[in-house]
Design a protein around this motif. Structure first.
Motif, PDB file in Angstrom:
ATOM      1  N   SER A 130      41.361  45.170  39.495  1.00 10.71           N
ATOM      2  CA  SER A 130      40.295  44.180  39.632  1.00 10.71           C
ATOM      3  C   SER A 130      38.980  44.863  39.989  1.00 10.71           C
ATOM      4  O   SER A 130      37.909  44.524  39.455  1.00 10.71           O
ATOM      5  N   ALA A 131      39.048  45.841  40.888  1.00  5.68           N
ATOM      6  CA  ALA A 131      37.847  46.587  41.273  1.00  5.68           C
ATOM      7  C   ALA A 131      37.274  47.338  40.077  1.00  5.68           C
ATOM      8  O   ALA A 131      36.051  47.369  39.872  1.00  5.68           O
ATOM      9  N   LEU A 132      38.146  47.945  39.277  1.00  6.19           N
ATOM     10  CA  LEU A 132      37.671  48.670  38.097  1.00  6.19           C
ATOM     11  C   LEU A 132      36.971  47.731  37.128  1.00  6.19           C
ATOM     12  O   LEU A 132      35.923  48.059  36.557  1.00  6.19           O
ATOM     13  N   TRP A 133      37.560  46.556  36.894  1.00  8.26           N
ATOM     14  CA  TRP A 133      36.953  45.583  35.988  1.00  8.26           C
ATOM     15  C   TRP A 133      35.529  45.260  36.444  1.00  8.26           C
ATOM     16  O   TRP A 133      34.597  45.227  35.629  1.00  8.26           O
ATOM     17  N   SER A 134      35.358  45.048  37.736  1.00 15.86           N
ATOM     18  CA  SER A 134      34.035  44.702  38.265  1.00 15.86           C
ATOM     19  C   SER A 134      33.102  45.909  38.293  1.00 15.86           C
ATOM     20  O   SER A 134      31.911  45.801  37.934  1.00 15.86           O
ATOM     21  N   TYR A 135      33.610  47.049  38.726  1.00 14.70           N
ATOM     22  CA  TYR A 135      32.766  48.248  38.844  1.00 14.70           C
ATOM     23  C   TYR A 135      32.174  48.629  37.495  1.00 14.70           C
ATOM     24  O   TYR A 135      30.988  48.966  37.395  1.00 14.70           O
ATOM     25  N   TYR A 136      32.991  48.574  36.452  1.00 12.73           N
ATOM     26  CA  TYR A 136      32.516  48.961  35.123  1.00 12.73           C
ATOM     27  C   TYR A 136      31.899  47.804  34.346  1.00 12.73           C
ATOM     28  O   TYR A 136      31.458  47.987  33.212  1.00 12.73           O
ATOM     29  N   ARG A 137      31.872  46.624  34.954  1.00 17.36           N
ATOM     30  CA  ARG A 137      31.241  45.466  34.320  1.00 17.36           C
ATOM     31  C   ARG A 137      31.738  45.281  32.894  1.00 17.36           C
ATOM     32  O   ARG A 137      30.966  45.280  31.916  1.00 17.36           O
ATOM     33  N   VAL A 138      33.020  45.120  32.758  1.00 18.41           N
ATOM     34  CA  VAL A 138      33.639  44.942  31.453  1.00 18.41           C
ATOM     35  C   VAL A 138      33.007  43.750  30.745  1.00 18.41           C
ATOM     36  O   VAL A 138      32.827  42.674  31.333  1.00 18.41           O
ATOM     37  N   ILE A 139      32.642  43.955  29.497  1.00 16.73           N
ATOM     38  CA  ILE A 139      32.033  42.893  28.700  1.00 16.73           C
ATOM     39  C   ILE A 139      33.151  41.987  28.189  1.00 16.73           C
ATOM     40  O   ILE A 139      34.045  42.430  27.464  1.00 16.73           O
ATOM     41  N   ALA A 140      33.088  40.733  28.574  1.00 17.49           N
ATOM     42  CA  ALA A 140      34.157  39.811  28.211  1.00 17.49           C
ATOM     43  C   ALA A 140      33.589  38.404  28.092  1.00 17.49           C
ATOM     44  O   ALA A 140      32.689  38.019  28.840  1.00 17.49           O
ATOM     45  N   GLU A 141      34.129  37.657  27.135  1.00 16.86           N
ATOM     46  CA  GLU A 141      33.767  36.247  27.015  1.00 16.86           C
ATOM     47  C   GLU A 141      34.306  35.460  28.196  1.00 16.86           C
ATOM     48  O   GLU A 141      33.712  34.489  28.652  1.00 16.86           O
ATOM     49  N   ARG A 142      35.443  35.942  28.723  1.00 13.09           N
ATOM     50  CA  ARG A 142      36.083  35.268  29.857  1.00 13.09           C
ATOM     51  C   ARG A 142      36.839  36.306  30.668  1.00 13.09           C
ATOM     52  O   ARG A 142      37.516  37.173  30.112  1.00 13.09           O
ATOM     53  N   GLY A 143      36.715  36.250  31.980  1.00 19.12           N
ATOM     54  CA  GLY A 143      37.417  37.177  32.854  1.00 19.12           C
ATOM     55  C   GLY A 143      38.872  36.788  33.042  1.00 19.12           C
ATOM     56  O   GLY A 143      39.306  35.700  32.640  1.00 19.12           O
ATOM     57  N   PRO A 144      39.651  37.656  33.670  1.00 16.24           N
ATOM     58  CA  PRO A 144      41.087  37.383  33.839  1.00 16.24           C
ATOM     59  C   PRO A 144      41.372  36.356  34.936  1.00 16.24           C
ATOM     60  O   PRO A 144      40.713  36.337  35.972  1.00 16.24           O
ATOM     61  N   ASP A 145      42.368  35.502  34.686  1.00 15.56           N
ATOM     62  CA  ASP A 145      42.863  34.601  35.725  1.00 15.56           C
ATOM     63  C   ASP A 145      43.784  35.343  36.683  1.00 15.56           C
ATOM     64  O   ASP A 145      43.894  34.997  37.854  1.00 15.56           O
ATOM     65  N   GLN A 146      44.453  36.357  36.156  1.00 12.71           N
ATOM     66  CA  GLN A 146      45.404  37.150  36.936  1.00 12.71           C
ATOM     67  C   GLN A 146      45.331  38.577  36.424  1.00 12.71           C
ATOM     68  O   GLN A 146      45.336  38.813  35.208  1.00 12.71           O
ATOM     69  N   ILE A 147      45.252  39.544  37.342  1.00 15.23           N
ATOM     70  CA  ILE A 147      45.137  40.943  36.921  1.00 15.23           C
ATOM     71  C   ILE A 147      46.457  41.437  36.346  1.00 15.23           C
ATOM     72  O   ILE A 147      46.511  41.983  35.241  1.00 15.23           O
ATOM     73  N   VAL A 148      47.533  41.285  37.077  1.00 14.76           N
ATOM     74  CA  VAL A 148      48.842  41.717  36.584  1.00 14.76           C
ATOM     75  C   VAL A 148      49.888  40.719  37.081  1.00 14.76           C
ATOM     76  O   VAL A 148      49.852  40.278  38.237  1.00 14.76           O
ATOM     77  N   SER A 149      50.801  40.357  36.205  1.00 13.33           N
ATOM     78  CA  SER A 149      51.844  39.403  36.578  1.00 13.33           C
ATOM     79  C   SER A 149      52.889  40.099  37.452  1.00 13.33           C
ATOM     80  O   SER A 149      53.021  41.328  37.419  1.00 13.33           O
ATOM     81  N   PRO A 150      53.656  39.347  38.238  1.00 18.97           N
ATOM     82  CA  PRO A 150      54.649  39.955  39.133  1.00 18.97           C
ATOM     83  C   PRO A 150      55.930  40.393  38.423  1.00 18.97           C
ATOM     84  O   PRO A 150      56.821  40.934  39.071  1.00 18.97           O
ATOM     85  N   ASP A 151      56.021  40.200  37.111  1.00 22.04           N
ATOM     86  CA  ASP A 151      57.240  40.550  36.387  1.00 22.04           C
ATOM     87  C   ASP A 151      57.502  42.056  36.449  1.00 22.04           C
ATOM     88  O   ASP A 151      56.572  42.862  36.344  1.00 22.04           O
ATOM     89  N   PRO A 152      58.755  42.454  36.599  1.00 19.83           N
ATOM     90  CA  PRO A 152      59.066  43.884  36.578  1.00 19.83           C
ATOM     91  C   PRO A 152      58.871  44.463  35.180  1.00 19.83           C
ATOM     92  O   PRO A 152      58.879  43.727  34.185  1.00 19.83           O
ATOM     93  N   MET A 153      58.658  45.763  35.111  1.00 17.77           N
ATOM     94  CA  MET A 153      58.578  46.419  33.799  1.00 17.77           C
ATOM     95  C   MET A 153      59.890  46.200  33.047  1.00 17.77           C
ATOM     96  O   MET A 153      60.957  46.222  33.669  1.00 17.77           O
TER      97      MET A 153
END
Length: 556
Positions: A57-80
């Motif tokens: 989440s910090a990386l997304w903000s720090y680099y100001r990712v260009i997006a039409e819409r930001g993420p609702d969730q960074i990573v789901s809790p599902d195991p690999m």
């Protein structure tokens, strides 16, 4: 090797290196904007794997990712392998690349044999991307459709990739050095609707006409309805029947129209070597690649807008895709399909000198060959701009480390990644000393351990390389893999829930890493395991063995 042995240190950062590093700025940003205090690389890495969601989440903000819409969730809790990244976000890889590419100097520098470098501006390639993406759309290409390139490492290949990504179609490429059967083994799986090809290329002082091979490939890819030819050898020659000219399609620049796709939308298909069966098609996502290449190239390799990056590669190798990511950081990218042994065997370093390269990635086997020749660079080439050299592709033997230390003033820091993730698992960083023969540590957000056969972590002992943290650029899926069965069996069957790709590593107490080769190519002689690294080390000491390695294609 003892972890505290200072005698094997080949590079140590100066205070000025630390102060100017991108990651130093990122840590200061974390303190100001997130209230997170980390002062060293080790502290940052520990936080990055402890709290994946906060880190990415910090990386997304720090680099100001260009997006039409930001993420609702960074990573789901599902195991690999079920973890999902950046759910709800809509963005486009090509838009992020072109928005961040250099504005005051060349974006791409093309190097061809026996020709001066040609520089391509961001404005120039953006207009071509817009024109080509418009043509693809006119010809019925839609999001999810496949576009394939049988192209060398030239700017037209980058333009084709970006035009494909801009409209949400899926890219894949093979270099024209591939034979027709290898190309069909790959492209036949993905059934492209558009095929971009090159009439031929110059390599090793020879002309390689590929028009007959293209006719054969077209005949065996019935899904292709449009073929576009880049004429590098004979720009005035008549086009084959039913073929369009690339240069005519992009002659009138157009502003690109970017299709915002879900973060998990397929971006490209990279193929594994196929050494143990039909090549696997690895599918990566727009969101995963944008964030991963922002992180690994920007914070780990410290690439920035003052840099010129040259990663010696073919379009068949993930290093090509990875190197293009330097544009995300405002760096210039060198593209060369010239023979690395021309005009002399140090040809890659000659390209680096000619283009003012600051960050150079190249094969360890190539370095080893030059070390054996006792090649002298200092007296002939101006490599004063070079600040980072990254050996990769295989473990670099001690002779290679010694030769680089003798010939260059740059930091030498090996990297180790994979087609499967299109990035690095292990790499250096601008804050940590480099020990000869070892990679400085894990990439940020990536926790790798060495496990024994019972799944117990090992320290300073040979073990199976295990990735215990989900990564945004792990494959979405393998092409044609129904129910993800092959994906799970290939990477998650040995140790359920963690990534295992078949490599041996030794991780020291200080976190530095030695890669010992493939675990699925290991000999067990009297209880002593011999991996590919040991075999290559013996082969590399033999002149006849080194010649054989060159013929086998271990050089980029």
């Amino acid at each position: 090797m003892e972890c505290d042995n200072a005698a094997d240190i080949v590079w140590r950062p100066k205070p000025s290196d630390i102060a100017a590093a991108n990651v130093t700025d990122f840590m200061a940003w974390l303190s100001r904007h997130r209230g997170i205090t980390v002062k060293t690389w080790d502290e940052l890495w520990a936080w990055s794997v402890r709290d994946l969601a906060a880190f990415w989440s910090a990386l997304w903000s720090y680099y100001r990712v260009i997006a039409e819409r930001g993420p609702d969730q960074i990573v789901s809790p599902d195991p690999m392998p079920g973890a999902r990244w950046f759910d709800g976000a809509r963005l486009n890889y090509a838009e992020n690349i072109l928005a961040r590419a250099p504005r005051d100097r060349a974006a791409l520098i093309e190097v061809a044999e026996d020709q001066p470098p040609r520089r391509w501006s961001t404005e120039q390639i953006t207009g071509m991307v817009g024109a080509l993406s418009h043509e693809l759309t006119k010809r019925g290409v839609r999001p999810g459709d496949r576009v394939a390139g049988y192209l060398p490492n030239v700017p037209e290949a980058v333009i084709a990739l970006l035009a494909t990504a801009a409209i949400g179609a899926v890219w894949s490429s093979c270099g024209p050095e591939f034979g027709t059967s290898s190309v069909i083994d790959r492209f036949g799986q993905i059934e492209p609707s558009v095929l971009l090809v090159v009439d031929g290329y110059r390599y090793g002082g020879n002309i390689h006409d590929r028009r007959d091979a293209i006719a054969e490939i077209r005949a065996q890819l019935p899904s292709v309805h449009t073929t576009i030819m880049v004429r590098k050898l004979q720009p005035e020659a008549p086009l084959p029947l039913g073929t369009l000219a690339f240069e005519e399609l992009v002659a009138t620049p157009r502003p690109p129209v970017f299709t915002a796709v879900l973060a998990g939308h397929p971006l490209w298909v990279l193929f594994t070597s196929g050494s143990t069966g039909r090549p696997k098609g690895i599918v990566h996502s727009h969101g995963g690649i944008v964030l991963e290449h922002l992180k690994s190239l920007g914070l780990c390799l410290d690439v920035g807008p003052a840099d010129t990056m040259f990663f010696a590669s073919s379009t068949s190798w993930m290093a090509w895709n990875y190197g293009i990511g330097a544009l995300l950081h405002g760096a210039s990218v060198v593209l060369s399909c010239a023979d690395p042994a021309r005009p002399r065997s140090d040809g890659l370093f000659a390209v680096a000198a000619q283009t003012g390269t600051t960050v150079l990635g190249l094969g360890s086997a190539y370095i080893t060959s030059l070390a054996k020749q006792n090649m002298v660079l200092r007296d002939r080439l101006d490599l004063s701009a070079l600040r980072l050299v990254m050996p990769t592709g295989s473990p670099l033997p001690p002779a290679g480390w010694r030769w680089l230390a003798r010939e260059l003033d740059a930091r030498v820091d090996s990297i180790c990644g994979g087609t499967e993730v299109c990035t690095v698992f292990f790499c250096g960083n601008p804050l940590t000393a480099v020990h000869a023969g070892r990679i400085s540590g894990c990439s940020l957000g990536v926790e790798v351990q060495a496990w024994d056969h019972a799944g117990r972590p090992q320290c300073e002992q040979l073990g199976e390389m295990i990735v215990t943290t989900a990564m945004p650029s792990m494959p979405l899926f393998l092409w044609g893999d129904v129910d993800h069965k092959r994906y799970r069996e290939t990477y998650f069957e040995t140790y359920p829930g963690v990534w295992c790709q078949g490599d041996w590593v030794i991780i020291e107490r200080d976190g530095s890493v030695a890669v010992a080769g493939r675990s699925d190519a290991t000999l067990n002689r009297g209880g002593v395991r011999l991996g590919s690294a040991e075999v290559y080390a013996v082969v590399d000491r033999s002149p006849r063995g080194a010649a054989l390695v060159r013929r086998m294609g271990r050089y980029p």
